[in-house]
Design an enzyme around this catalytic site. Structure first.
Site, short mmCIF file in Angstrom:
data_model
loop_
_atom_site.label_atom_id
_atom_site.label_comp_id
_atom_site.label_asym_id
_atom_site.label_seq_id
_atom_site.Cartn_x
_atom_site.Cartn_y
_atom_site.Cartn_z
NE ARG A 199 3.59 34.73 -35.15
CZ ARG A 199 3.22 33.45 -35.20
NH1 ARG A 199 4.01 32.55 -35.80
NH2 ARG A 199 2.10 33.05 -34.66
CE LYS A 219 3.09 32.78 -31.16
NZ LYS A 219 1.95 32.47 -30.26
CG HIS A 258 13.48 19.14 -40.11
ND1 HIS A 258 13.95 18.17 -40.95
CD2 HIS A 258 12.24 19.46 -40.58
CE1 HIS A 258 13.06 17.89 -41.87
NE2 HIS A 258 12.01 18.68 -41.69
#
Length: 274
Positions: A144, A146, A157
């Site tokens: 996308r 992003k 993480h």
């Protein structure tokens, strides 16, 4: 051959030492979980990890001159599925620990094959496997375009959780570990509900005012885990101190990173608006 040379020839080479360590890793795990997917050896998971890092590096380059991919339907199905999986794990962690009379202060691992011990071990595996599935979050960001979401916090993480929980299922499938899975599963129910609503489209933005509180909830879980682990570390409890030290250090690192994210995302913007 003099004595010094004889001693050197007896000492194992670096490769032999690595083989000894690797063999120890393989043979000293929880025998109940050794046959489960992605548990016995760290090699398959390490391959997944390396592929993940390669995609994180290459993906944005491949997408640079392309339009974002419309994966709205996939995102809705994926996020809803993760809500269901997280809710299932929350229920299983809660039920297994409650029925087995788990202690919050000190809970050793039950390595028996009793129904409750195996139930706890199985939900620990599902929690571990869910972290492998969640690597898909990053792929969706890349598709996308992003790229602002591909932060150090995000990649760190996701990468560290898969290895932490591989070790958890390999060596301590249960015991004190249960609280981490229980709390994180609840947080992920809320988080993936947010993502599912966001995936429905821009018209849902007016209902997503609570993102800041989601971050606060994530921070709260790390503080709870830190306190819980620190108490257990200094208590006389039959749970590996080495595992407690790893969890404590990891929780502190996440507190630092998420606090920094919270400050930059909410407090700095609020100051600028004033």
């Amino acid at each position: 051959m003099n004595r010094a040379s004889a001693m050197v020839s007896v000492l194992p080479s670096r490769w032999q030492r690595l083989q000894i360590v690797y063999q120890w890793v393989l043979e000293n795990g929880d025998k109940r979980t050794d046959g489960w997917l992605l548990v016995y050896s760290p090699v398959p998971l390490s391959c997944i990890f390396l592929c993940y890092l390669f995609i994180v590096w290459l993906g944005p380059k491949l997408m640079r001159h392309r339009q974002p991919v419309n994966i709205k339907t996939i995102l809705i199905i994926y996020n809803f599925s993760m809500v269901c999986l997280s809710a299932y794990m929350f229920y299983e962690f809660t039920a297994s620990s409650w029925l087995a009379n788990y202690s919050l202060m000190c809970q050793p691992v039950d390595y028996s094959e009793s129904p409750l011990a195996m139930r706890m071990a199985r939900v620990c595996w599902w929690f571990y496997f869910s972290k492998v599935i969640e690597l898909s979050d990053t792929m969706f960001f890349i598709l996308r375009k992003k790229n602002n979401q591909l932060t150090f916090l995000h990649v760190y993480h996701h990468c560290t959780m898969i290895f932490n929980w591989w070790a958890g299922v390999k060596y301590v499938a249960g015991g004190q570990s249960f609280l981490i899975g229980l709390i994180n599963s609840f947080v992920h129910v809320v988080m993936y509900i947010y993502y599912c609503l966001a995936a429905l489209g821009p018209e849902m933005q007016k209902y997503l005012w609570w993102k800041r509180y989601l971050t606060s909830l994530q921070l709260l879980q790390f503080f709870i885990v830190t306190i819980h682990t620190a108490v257990n570390l200094f208590a006389d409890c039959d749970f590996p101190d080495s595992m407690n030290i790893v969890v404590l250090a990891y929780a502190l690192s996440l507190i630092a990173l998420f606090s920094n994210f919270y400050y930059k995302s909410y407090l700095t913007k609020k100051t600028k608006s004033i």
